[in-house]
Design a protein around this motif. Sequence first.
Motif, short mmCIF file in Angstrom:
data_model
loop_
_atom_site.label_atom_id
_atom_site.label_comp_id
_atom_site.label_asym_id
_atom_site.label_seq_id
_atom_site.Cartn_x
_atom_site.Cartn_y
_atom_site.Cartn_z
N SER A 247 -17.39 -5.04 -37.18
CA SER A 247 -17.35 -6.29 -37.93
C SER A 247 -16.27 -7.20 -37.38
N SER A 248 -16.61 -8.49 -37.27
CA SER A 248 -15.63 -9.46 -36.82
C SER A 248 -14.64 -9.80 -37.92
N ASP A 249 -14.95 -9.41 -39.15
CA ASP A 249 -14.05 -9.62 -40.28
C ASP A 249 -13.25 -8.34 -40.51
N VAL A 250 -11.96 -8.39 -40.19
CA VAL A 250 -11.14 -7.18 -40.28
C VAL A 250 -11.00 -6.70 -41.72
N ASN A 251 -11.30 -7.56 -42.68
CA ASN A 251 -11.16 -7.18 -44.08
C ASN A 251 -12.44 -6.59 -44.67
N TRP A 252 -13.54 -6.64 -43.89
CA TRP A 252 -14.79 -6.11 -44.41
C TRP A 252 -14.84 -4.61 -44.21
N GLU A 253 -15.30 -3.91 -45.25
CA GLU A 253 -15.46 -2.46 -45.17
C GLU A 253 -16.78 -2.06 -45.80
N TYR B 222 -25.90 -1.68 -42.04
CA TYR B 222 -24.98 -2.32 -41.09
C TYR B 222 -24.09 -1.27 -40.43
N GLN B 223 -23.53 -0.40 -41.26
CA GLN B 223 -22.61 0.62 -40.75
C GLN B 223 -23.28 1.57 -39.77
N HIS B 224 -24.56 1.84 -39.96
CA HIS B 224 -25.27 2.81 -39.12
C HIS B 224 -26.11 2.16 -38.03
N MET B 225 -26.04 0.86 -37.92
CA MET B 225 -26.87 0.15 -36.95
C MET B 225 -26.45 0.48 -35.51
N GLN B 226 -27.45 0.70 -34.67
CA GLN B 226 -27.22 0.99 -33.25
C GLN B 226 -27.61 -0.23 -32.44
N LEU B 227 -26.65 -0.85 -31.78
CA LEU B 227 -26.93 -2.02 -30.96
C LEU B 227 -27.16 -1.61 -29.50
N PRO B 228 -27.93 -2.40 -28.77
CA PRO B 228 -28.18 -2.06 -27.35
C PRO B 228 -26.93 -2.24 -26.50
N ASP B 229 -26.86 -1.48 -25.43
CA ASP B 229 -25.76 -1.63 -24.49
C ASP B 229 -25.73 -3.05 -23.94
N THR B 230 -24.52 -3.52 -23.68
CA THR B 230 -24.35 -4.90 -23.21
C THR B 230 -23.98 -4.89 -21.73
N LYS B 231 -24.93 -4.61 -20.89
CA LYS B 231 -24.68 -4.64 -19.46
C LYS B 231 -25.32 -5.89 -18.88
N VAL B 232 -24.49 -6.82 -18.50
CA VAL B 232 -25.00 -8.08 -17.98
C VAL B 232 -25.41 -7.91 -16.52
N THR B 233 -26.35 -8.75 -16.10
CA THR B 233 -26.75 -8.79 -14.70
C THR B 233 -25.81 -9.74 -13.97
N LEU B 234 -25.31 -9.29 -12.82
CA LEU B 234 -24.36 -10.08 -12.05
C LEU B 234 -24.94 -10.41 -10.67
N ALA B 235 -24.57 -11.55 -10.15
CA ALA B 235 -24.90 -11.90 -8.77
C ALA B 235 -23.71 -12.66 -8.17
N PRO B 236 -23.06 -12.07 -7.16
CA PRO B 236 -23.33 -10.78 -6.51
C PRO B 236 -23.16 -9.61 -7.50
N GLU B 237 -23.88 -8.54 -7.25
CA GLU B 237 -23.89 -7.40 -8.15
C GLU B 237 -22.83 -6.37 -7.75
N ALA B 238 -21.95 -6.01 -8.69
CA ALA B 238 -20.93 -4.96 -8.55
C ALA B 238 -19.83 -5.31 -7.55
N ILE B 239 -20.18 -5.85 -6.39
CA ILE B 239 -19.17 -6.20 -5.38
C ILE B 239 -19.25 -7.72 -5.14
N THR B 240 -18.13 -8.39 -5.36
CA THR B 240 -18.09 -9.82 -5.13
C THR B 240 -16.89 -10.15 -4.25
N LYS B 241 -16.68 -11.43 -3.99
CA LYS B 241 -15.61 -11.87 -3.10
C LYS B 241 -14.62 -12.74 -3.85
N VAL B 242 -13.41 -12.79 -3.36
CA VAL B 242 -12.39 -13.66 -3.93
C VAL B 242 -12.85 -15.11 -3.82
#
Length: 359
Positions: free
Chosen positions: A75-81, A202-222
């Motif tokens: 939760s983005s609300d630190v006071n929510w339980e 809400y407490q038991h919800m399973q969200l998908p992994d957040t793996k973004v697609t990158l270009a260049p992928e994994a190895i890039t340049k300064v």
Amino acid sequence: MNGSRRLPLGTAALTLTLLSVVLTGTAYAAKPVGSGKGASTEQTGGADKTGIYAAARIQYSGSVAKNGGTGNVTSSDVNWEPPPCWYAPYLGAKDFKKKMSKDIDSQMNAPGMGGHAGAALSELQRHYEDEYGWTDTPGYEDYNVENDGKGMFWAAVENPDEPDPLKRSSCNDLPFWVPNGQAPPPQYEQAITPEILAALAYQHMQLPDTKVTLAPEAITKVNLPTWAWLDKAVFDEVQATAAINAPGLNLQATTTAKPVSLKLEPGTEDAETYPASGECVINNDGSIGAPYAKGRADETPPCGLKYLRSSGNGTFKLQATITWDIAWEGTGGAGGDLPDGTFGNDQAVTVQEIQAVNR
């Protein structure tokens, strides 16, 4: 309607302690079992071998965490339980009488149960047998068996995923009678409702992994802009449902999480993000960012980053966090918003210096 509230100060602590001994399992803390994404799980106090209906089961379905454990949404609300406990149907009048009578008699005959302990047990017994009550806590005549089949005694259920035992035990009212088809008296604010079910989903919800697609992928340049995006095909809304069914009670709530933005954190201060805030909003088609294509090397990516130094012999941990807008709908047209949820993953990114060759 008869209702049982907390005992007055002086006898409350002792009697409630004895109650937890007598009604072993009344404040259930049973772990859910089974489950994977799209499967169904149950959280239950169970029924005994004679088939007595004990503690209404909460069934989860949709996108729920494996093994029924707490999901990965934060939760983005630190006071929510989520609710630490709640009240739910426990036993019919005859079965409640059978269990209470047997357990109270057993405890009354146990060694060391004289004095205040014995007196407290006697008061508890009178409460359900002789209409003995306290202030606004009227008792029952013969465990209300004349109304058996017309309602149930409700009792506390502990949320097994709440780590604080004091919070788990905050539902400390004595078991109380609720006629079938009627809501518990309003003073029982923690009685199970669609809103509580929505919070548990809400407490038991399973969200998908957040793996973004990158270009260049994994190895890039300064100093080379790296494009980042998420396709709608692998990034869509998620739903989880929690339901409870008992004689005279059928409640359910579906909690829906919709992705709204992607936050990129490069893993080093020596980097820039696109946009500068690092917050990439969702597109009209449900995607985030834009795929890189040939001929776009001179364009600024709508979502991405640029590293300003090499990662050396290691990598930078790029953290991609999705913010989800979460709302719920339940029985009887109930519904509303829940706090936004977040979930993110780390991705290792290698950043190399651009090598120049002198001739």
